[in-house]
Write a protein that holds these residues in place. Structure first.
Motif, short mmCIF file in Angstrom:
data_model
loop_
_atom_site.label_atom_id
_atom_site.label_comp_id
_atom_site.label_asym_id
_atom_site.label_seq_id
_atom_site.Cartn_x
_atom_site.Cartn_y
_atom_site.Cartn_z
N LEU A 5 0.83 -1.20 0.00
CA LEU A 5 0.00 0.00 0.00
C LEU A 5 0.87 1.25 0.00
O LEU A 5 0.57 2.24 -0.69
CB LEU A 5 -0.93 0.00 1.22
N VAL A 6 1.97 1.19 0.75
CA VAL A 6 2.94 2.30 0.77
C VAL A 6 3.50 2.53 -0.63
O VAL A 6 3.63 3.67 -1.09
CB VAL A 6 4.08 2.02 1.77
N LEU A 7 3.83 1.43 -1.33
CA LEU A 7 4.34 1.53 -2.70
C LEU A 7 3.31 2.16 -3.62
O LEU A 7 3.64 3.06 -4.42
CB LEU A 7 4.73 0.14 -3.22
N LEU A 8 2.05 1.74 -3.51
CA LEU A 8 0.98 2.29 -4.34
C LEU A 8 0.80 3.78 -4.09
O LEU A 8 0.70 4.58 -5.04
CB LEU A 8 -0.33 1.55 -4.06
N ILE A 9 0.79 4.17 -2.82
CA ILE A 9 0.67 5.58 -2.48
C ILE A 9 1.85 6.37 -3.03
O ILE A 9 1.71 7.48 -3.55
CB ILE A 9 0.54 5.77 -0.95
N GLY A 10 3.05 5.76 -2.94
CA GLY A 10 4.26 6.42 -3.46
C GLY A 10 4.18 6.66 -4.95
O GLY A 10 4.53 7.75 -5.44
N LEU A 14 4.07 10.21 -6.92
CA LEU A 14 5.00 10.48 -8.01
C LEU A 14 4.27 10.99 -9.24
O LEU A 14 4.70 11.96 -9.88
CB LEU A 14 5.79 9.20 -8.34
N LEU A 15 3.13 10.35 -9.55
CA LEU A 15 2.34 10.78 -10.71
C LEU A 15 1.81 12.20 -10.51
O LEU A 15 1.84 13.01 -11.44
CB LEU A 15 1.18 9.82 -10.93
N LEU A 16 1.32 12.48 -9.31
CA LEU A 16 0.80 13.82 -9.03
C LEU A 16 1.89 14.88 -9.16
O LEU A 16 1.68 15.94 -9.75
CB LEU A 16 0.21 13.86 -7.61
N MET A 17 3.06 14.59 -8.63
CA MET A 17 4.17 15.55 -8.67
C MET A 17 4.59 15.84 -10.11
O MET A 17 4.84 16.99 -10.49
CB MET A 17 5.35 15.04 -7.85
N ILE A 18 4.67 14.76 -10.94
CA ILE A 18 5.17 14.92 -12.31
C ILE A 18 4.10 15.49 -13.24
O ILE A 18 4.35 16.42 -14.00
CB ILE A 18 5.69 13.57 -12.85
N ILE A 19 2.88 14.92 -13.18
CA ILE A 19 1.84 15.28 -14.14
C ILE A 19 1.05 16.51 -13.70
O ILE A 19 0.88 17.46 -14.47
CB ILE A 19 0.87 14.10 -14.37
N VAL A 31 12.32 12.62 -3.90
CA VAL A 31 11.37 12.92 -2.81
C VAL A 31 10.51 11.69 -2.50
O VAL A 31 10.33 11.31 -1.33
CB VAL A 31 10.47 14.13 -3.19
N VAL A 32 9.99 11.04 -3.55
CA VAL A 32 9.16 9.85 -3.35
C VAL A 32 9.98 8.71 -2.76
O VAL A 32 9.47 7.95 -1.92
CB VAL A 32 8.49 9.43 -4.68
N ALA A 33 11.24 8.58 -3.15
CA ALA A 33 12.11 7.55 -2.58
C ALA A 33 12.23 7.73 -1.07
O ALA A 33 12.15 6.77 -0.30
CB ALA A 33 13.49 7.59 -3.23
N VAL A 34 12.39 8.99 -0.63
CA VAL A 34 12.48 9.28 0.81
C VAL A 34 11.16 8.95 1.51
O VAL A 34 11.13 8.30 2.56
CB VAL A 34 12.83 10.77 1.05
N GLY A 37 10.64 5.23 1.72
CA GLY A 37 11.53 4.70 2.75
C GLY A 37 10.97 4.92 4.14
O GLY A 37 10.99 4.01 4.98
N LEU A 38 10.43 6.11 4.39
CA LEU A 38 9.81 6.41 5.69
C LEU A 38 8.59 5.52 5.91
O LEU A 38 8.37 4.99 7.00
CB LEU A 38 9.41 7.88 5.75
N GLY A 39 7.78 5.38 4.85
CA GLY A 39 6.57 4.56 4.95
C GLY A 39 6.87 3.10 5.22
O GLY A 39 6.08 2.41 5.88
#
Length: 471
Positions: A5-10, A14-19, A31-34, A37-39
């Protein structure tokens, strides 16, 4: 399941930030990698180390392969070599088989050039040929794009296949050999065959145009001013030739295993002493050297400096300018690749890749098919073929713990095929194709998106077919 679920949210972030918010892709990936990682509950101190290791491990080899590849392609183009290759093949095939000429030219040039560079270089040539033959530009554009896309996804020394091979421990020479076998029928089906279907399906896109709005300054060549066909094609294919020689020799003399150094560790005087032993034969050492993508690109660039630079009586300042321009064009792309590798490393160190491997370990599906499916999902979500491929490679890595080198090579091709699928509005290639061919979004989806998906599906089919007798 929480980690997934953390991966899906990540991915959604990522899509929101880019698109949506148009934030730089490299910045978004880091940013998403960080956040991922926290999640995943990774120790705070481990997150930057994983990001650093991911970027360093990926770009260590790719910096030279990618950088020197861009330089090589630019030098060939600026000397007129790319024009000579295309023009000679077109003249040899004749107007009736002009599609096949464009496809073969794109395939050959695409081996040495990155997709974007190949598109930019070939479009003016293809447009001129389309005008001369009085055919729609997209009639030749689909085979051209097919040739460039297939080489980009399947064949070293392109960054994605090289990077995936590095992650999965596959021999790039073997990947190249199997990749060519898979690529030939794929490019034929996605090129000339699909064009016939597209012409009936999207007839409004097949209009003869005398002017295209996307063109900037086009350099016009006179054929007599360009280098010969033989030296041009030899220069363009030099990295492939070197790696192919090493691979063929290893098949004949070493049961198909690449020549490699052997590292052993032993206790001496209470200390661990590591010893690296290289092949004793001079021939084996040479084959090991030329078969490595880094050294193959170094040799090829030196050869290109001679054939496309000094032999063309170019000044050192002109050569330096071409090299500088080529590096500028790939700087951000290198960072994006590094960002994708950072996210991949976070997924590995955070344990997600093991979870996904465990989810599918009892699946009746082939690991090759699973790798393809995972890559397609990431490709549709992320847009970038390279990022999708690198992330998928990290996720499927545990599946290859006991796999043979040949299986690893086929896995590289399965991921490469999946990374091309369903290019749409979040992919730069989609917009590039749309603008160059003066299409609207609907026409682009019906041509470009379908073309890329055909390559992915046929490529997978070829990989599955080869896996029957390659173990």
């Amino acid at each position: 399941m929480i980690d997934l679920l953390v991966l899906l949210i990540g991915v959604l972030i990522l899509l929101l930030m880019i698109i949506k918010f148009k934030i730089n892709t490299f910045v978004s990936l880091i940013v998403v990698a960080v956040l991922v990682g926290l999640g995943l509950g990774m120790p705070l101190g481990q997150i930057p180390v994983s990001i650093q290791n991911g970027i360093g491990g990926s770009l260590g080899e790719l910096a030279i392969v990618f950088g020197f590849g861009a330089m090589l392609g630019r030098l060939i183009a600026d000397a007129g070599g790319a024009y000579r290759i295309s023009k000679t093949l077109i003249n040899s095939f004749g107007k009736k088989r002009i599609q096949w000429a464009i496809m073969v030219a794109s395939f050959i040039i695409g081996i040495a050039l990155f997709f974007e560079v190949g598109m930019v270089l070939l479009i003016p040539i293809v447009f001129a040929v389309a005008l001369e033959a009085s055919v729609p530009l997209i009639y030749l554009g689909i085979p051209m794009a097919a040739g460039l896309s297939v080489t980009h996804g399947f064949l070293p020394p392109h960054p994605a296949p090289i990077a995936i091979a590095g992650v999965l421990g596959a021999n790039p020479g073997t990947v190249l050999l199997y990749g060519i076998i898979a690529a030939i029928p794929t490019v034929i089906i996605a090129g000339p065959v699909f064009t016939k279907i597209a012409r009936k399906w999207v007839p409004e896109a097949f209009v003869v145009k005398n002017k295209l709005s996307a063109f900037g300054e086009i350099k016009e060549w006179k054929l007599e001013e360009t280098p010969g066909f033989g030296i041009s094609i030899l220069t363009a294919l030099m990295p492939v030739i070197l790696m192919a020689i090493s691979t063929v020799y290893s098949i004949a003399a070493n049961d198909g295993k690449p020549f490699a150094a052997v590292t052993t560790s032993a206790m001496k005087a209470g200390k661990v002493v590591t010893t690296t032993t290289y092949p004793s034969s001079i021939v084996e050492n040479v084959m090991m050297f030329i078969g490595n993508p880094v050294s193959a690109m170094i040799i090829s660039l030196l050869f290109t400096l001679v054939t496309m630079g000094w032999m063309r009586r170019k000044k050192n300042s002109e050569i330096a300018s071409s090299i500088a321009d080529s590096v500028k064009s790939i700087a951000m792309l290198l960072l994006v690749i590094g960002g994708g590798a950072a996210l991949k490393q976070i997924l590995i160190d955070g344990g997600i890749s093991v979870q996904i491997a465990n989810m599918f370990k009892d699946s009746p599906l082939s690991p090759l098919l699973l790798a393809w499916i995972i890559t397609v999902i990431l490709r549709v979500a992320l847009g970038s073929a390279t990022v999708a491929a690198l992330t998928a490679a990290g996720l499927v890595q545990p599946m290859l713990a006991t796999a043979s080198p040949n299986t690893a090579a086929l896995m590289v091709l399965a991921i490469g095929a999946g990374s091309i699928a369903a290019s749409h509005v979040n992919d730069a290639g989609f917009w590039m194709f749309k603008e160059y061919f003066d299409l609207d979004v609907k026409q682009t989806l019906k041509t470009w998106t379908v073309l890329e998906t055909i390559i992915a599906v046929v490529g997978l089919g070829m990989v599955m077919l080869m896996s029957i007798w390659i173990h």
